[in-house]
Design an enzyme around this catalytic site. Structure first.
Site, short mmCIF file in Angstrom:
data_model
loop_
_atom_site.label_atom_id
_atom_site.label_comp_id
_atom_site.label_asym_id
_atom_site.label_seq_id
_atom_site.Cartn_x
_atom_site.Cartn_y
_atom_site.Cartn_z
N GLU B 220 2.54 -6.41 5.25
CA GLU B 220 3.67 -7.01 4.56
C GLU B 220 3.76 -6.44 3.15
O GLU B 220 2.96 -5.59 2.76
CB GLU B 220 3.54 -8.53 4.56
CG GLU B 220 2.26 -9.06 3.96
CD GLU B 220 1.96 -10.51 4.35
OE1 GLU B 220 2.09 -10.87 5.53
OE2 GLU B 220 1.56 -11.27 3.46
N HIS B 258 5.75 -9.74 -13.53
CA HIS B 258 6.52 -8.64 -14.10
C HIS B 258 5.66 -7.38 -14.20
O HIS B 258 6.04 -6.32 -13.73
CB HIS B 258 7.00 -9.10 -15.47
CG HIS B 258 7.85 -8.14 -16.20
ND1 HIS B 258 9.02 -7.66 -15.68
CD2 HIS B 258 7.71 -7.59 -17.43
CE1 HIS B 258 9.58 -6.85 -16.54
NE2 HIS B 258 8.81 -6.79 -17.62
#
Lengths: 394, 307
Positions: B220, B258
């Protein structure tokens, strides 16, 4: 779990990471008191939302900039009044934007140079990594892409912790010298302690700045915590701001459902994270768009299935539902009964395709057939996805 | 033959008296797995009884291993205590510890992984469905079932399955069994960012196992473990391999921070991983419904018989 900049900076101060003097305000009445301890002169006003790109954002009433420099405290008070309660749209909020419920006043710092500093988990080595660059105040992805040699990394051995020589080496690479180097080293060490002790998944300072006086300060602060570790940090859980979360996601977490809202129109209800992700993928593959990620877990109860249906239908964009269950251990008949009860309870009018497979599937399918509900049965994931895409398009 | 375990493997269950551990111990016993001992500190000397079988409970892994000769354990201990349970299994010098527990703090796993460096104990998981080596009986009974996977969907045979996701593993196994293709071993390596055994570790074992004729690798988004495995396959593995990556439509940045984009690099997305799979000669399943068929295509191309 994410927290606001003003909360992150309070945490930094506790760990000895220097930040500019500042205070938050949640109502206009609080502006005066918040500004009182700050010295007269240049002041920043910063909208507090859980999204980046605030400075370049625009409010829905046309006012530009979620982070503003003001020459005086009085100007700051006035601009704060325009931000508070207003909705800020940034590159990361999506078009709906976020309502600003807190503003943060800080003393504007005299900037000599901007740097980038972050600590996070490196999956490749299973160790914390400190990432730093002389290119601060800009998008770090762009720096990494254009000038990878300007990104410095320090991997921390969890058995020994962050070593002094590693900090010294990093400070040299960043070009710090004299008092600056000492201050930067202390800041980096303290920031690492903060990261490690709070079970943070990331701390990011962009920019980290130096001032002409030789100070090193965290001008911005972004912190997120490992949700798995929150049980041992009740004081951090207090910092959670439900205003920043999708109400449907909050409702889902109350029922131990893992739900993430997306912007498509085919809702899905699935057991297992991998299967839920690939159910979204297969909807897209056959030309539809998924409205959500929803993992009901390995042992979903009837009550959870009912709650899941209510959450899905709370999304006005939803035009059809795909249920995809591979009942390995869980009894498909229990799931089928949950679906029947849920549909009866919520009065479903949208097309529903159900794909059931696994343990006791024959009884499960019989329960669905006997229920008299208008639902379509899918044989495989591919078959079910094609059917729901077709029904929604019709 | 199989990898890591066989139908004869003797198994310990850490956390055998908890609701979760007890439920799956009963299912493993029903499947015919040789559960020879349980560990629950403070309940040593008692027995776990099910279907006429009496499994002795011990206060420590070391006691249990000494008394039973078992070298493999499954960890069902709740998240706050799971890291300690894994370390206890390693300290008792078990060969294999399979951590099923979901929700272990990342910092705990970072420390566990460091502590296990250089030790002979292999960790599979955490946050994984475990492993299955199918048996010869009806619905593959008589096999070794470690963890929470459904045993009955398996069939004894020659395909190895490795995956980060539980239900996607079941999906793949079910497709294979439905087509009459059996499995040698199924390994769920878990969905956490810090885990023990990687895709590549399992692929190497399957490659060396004469009883495994073909491999399905399920991955994944996030991290680059699948890419690492794919590159190794291209250089070293002659067996047919099919691959699937989940999360092509997952929104960016929901779990990764981030700054994660720097360290993760550009190989993090489903599209990037699928591109590497193709470049490395792995037959990509177009949808999750296509996993068994993709392996059949790969086997046909190499002239390999799977069943």
């Amino acid at each position: 779990m994410n927290i606001h900049e003003y909360q992150a900076k309070a945490l930094f101060e506790k760990y000895g990471v220097p930040v500019p003097k500042g205070a938050p305000a949640k109502t206009p009445e609080e502006f005066v008191n918040a500004l009182a301890p700050l010295p007269e002169g240049p002041t920043m006003v910063k909208s507090q939302i859980h999204a980046g790109g605030r400075g370049k954002g625009t409010f829905t009433d046309g006012f530009k900039g979620g982070v503003k420099f003001c020459k005086t405290k009085n100007d700051a008070k006035e601009l704060a009044g325009r931000m508070l309660g207003n909705t800020l749209v940034t590159a990361q909020t999506g078009p709906a934007g976020r309502k600003v419920q807190t503003v943060y006043f800080t003393t504007a710092s005299d900037i000599k140079k901007e740097y980038y500093l972050a600590i996070l988990l490196d999956r490749g080595t299973s160790r914390p990594v400190i990432v730093a660059s002389t290119e601060g105040g800009v998008e770090i992805e762009k720096v990494a892409h254009d000038t990878p040699e300007k990104i410095h990394k320090v991997f921390v051995d969890p058995a020994y912790g962050l070593a002094d020589f590693q900090v010294r080496e990093l400070c040299f690479k960043l070009g710090f010298a004299g008092a600056e180097a000492k201050n930067a080293a202390r800041l980096i060490r303290n920031l690492f302690t903060c990261f490690w002790e709070t079970d943070a998944s990331m701390v990011e300072v962009n920019p980290l700045i130096t001032t002409p006086a030789g100070e090193v300060l965290a001008l911005d602060a972004k912190v997120s915590f490992d949700d798995n570790a929150l049980f041992r940090h009740p004081e951090l859980v207090e910092l959670r701001d439900l205003n920043e979360e999708d109400p449907k996601e909050i409702e889902a977490s109350k029922h131990a459902l893992n739900y993430i809202a997306l912007d498509g129109n085919i809702a899905c209800l699935v057991n297992g994270a991998g299967l839920a992700m690939s159910t979204m993928d297969i909807i897209k593959h056959f030309g539809g768009t998924p409205a959500n990620f929803l993992d009901v877990g390995g042992g979903a109860s009837r009550e959870q299935v009912v709650a899941a249906f209510k959450i899905i239908l709370g999304d006005a964009n939803v035009k059809g539902i795909l249920v995809n269950i591979f009942g390995g251990i869980m009894d498909c008949n229990v799931i089928a009964q949950g679906i029947v009860d849920a549909v009866k309870e919520v009065g479903l009018k949208l097309p529903l395709v159900v794909r059931l497979e696994g343990n006791n599937v024959v009884a499960g399918k019989a329960t669905l057939a006997k229920s008299g509900l208008k639902l379509v049965s899918g044989d495989s994931m591919a078959d079910a996805a094609q059917k729901i895409v077709k029904l929604v398009a019709a | 033959m199989a990898i890591l375990i066989t139908p004869e493997t003797k198994l310990l269950i850490q956390g055998i008296t908890g609701e979760f551990g007890a439920r799956h111990t009963r299912l493993s016993l029903d499947y015919g797995t040789k559960v020879v001992g349980g560990v629950t500190p403070g309940k040593g000397g008692q027995f776990f009884e099910h279907g006429g079988q009496k499994v002795p409970i011990f206060n420590s892994v070391a006691d249990a291993a000494r008394a039973t000769g078992a070298k493999v354990s499954a960890v069902f201990v709740p998240p706050p205590f799971a890291a300690d349970a894994i370390l206890e299994a390693a300290d008792a010098n078990l060969e294999l510890v399979v951590a099923i527990t979901e929700g272990i703090p990342i910092r705990d796993m970072v420390r566990v992984k460091r502590a296990m460096e250089g030790r002979s104990t292999r960790l599979v998981g955490p946050n994984c469905p475990g492993m299955v080596c199918p048996g010869p009986g009806s619905e593959s009974k008589g096999g070794c079932r470690i963890g929470i996977a459904p045993g009955y969907i398996n069939k004894q045979g020659h395909v190895g399955v490795v995956s980060r996701s539980g239900t996607l593993t079941y999906e793949a196994v079910f497709q294979l069994t439905t087509k009459g293709i059996g499995q040698s071993t199924t390994v769920g390596i878990g969905g956490d960012p810090v885990n023990g055994t990687s895709h590549l570790d399992v692929i190497k074992l399957f490659n060396d196992d004469p009883d495994t004729h073909g491999i399905i690798m399920i991955g994944e988004i996030g991290g680059n473990a699948e890419v690492e495995a794919a590159r190794w396959i291209k250089a070293n593995c002659k067996k047919p391999v099919a691959g699937f990556i989940a999360g092509a439509t997952a929104p960016a940045g929901r779990r990764m921070g981030h700054a994660g984009a720097i360290v993760g690099g550009a190989e993090d997305t489903a599209a990037a991983k699928i591109a590497v799979f193709k470049e490395c000669g792995i037959e990509v399943a177009i949808t999750p419904s296509d996993m068994a068929d993709a392996l059949l295509r790969a086997a046909k191309a190499k002239g390999v018989t799977l069943s």
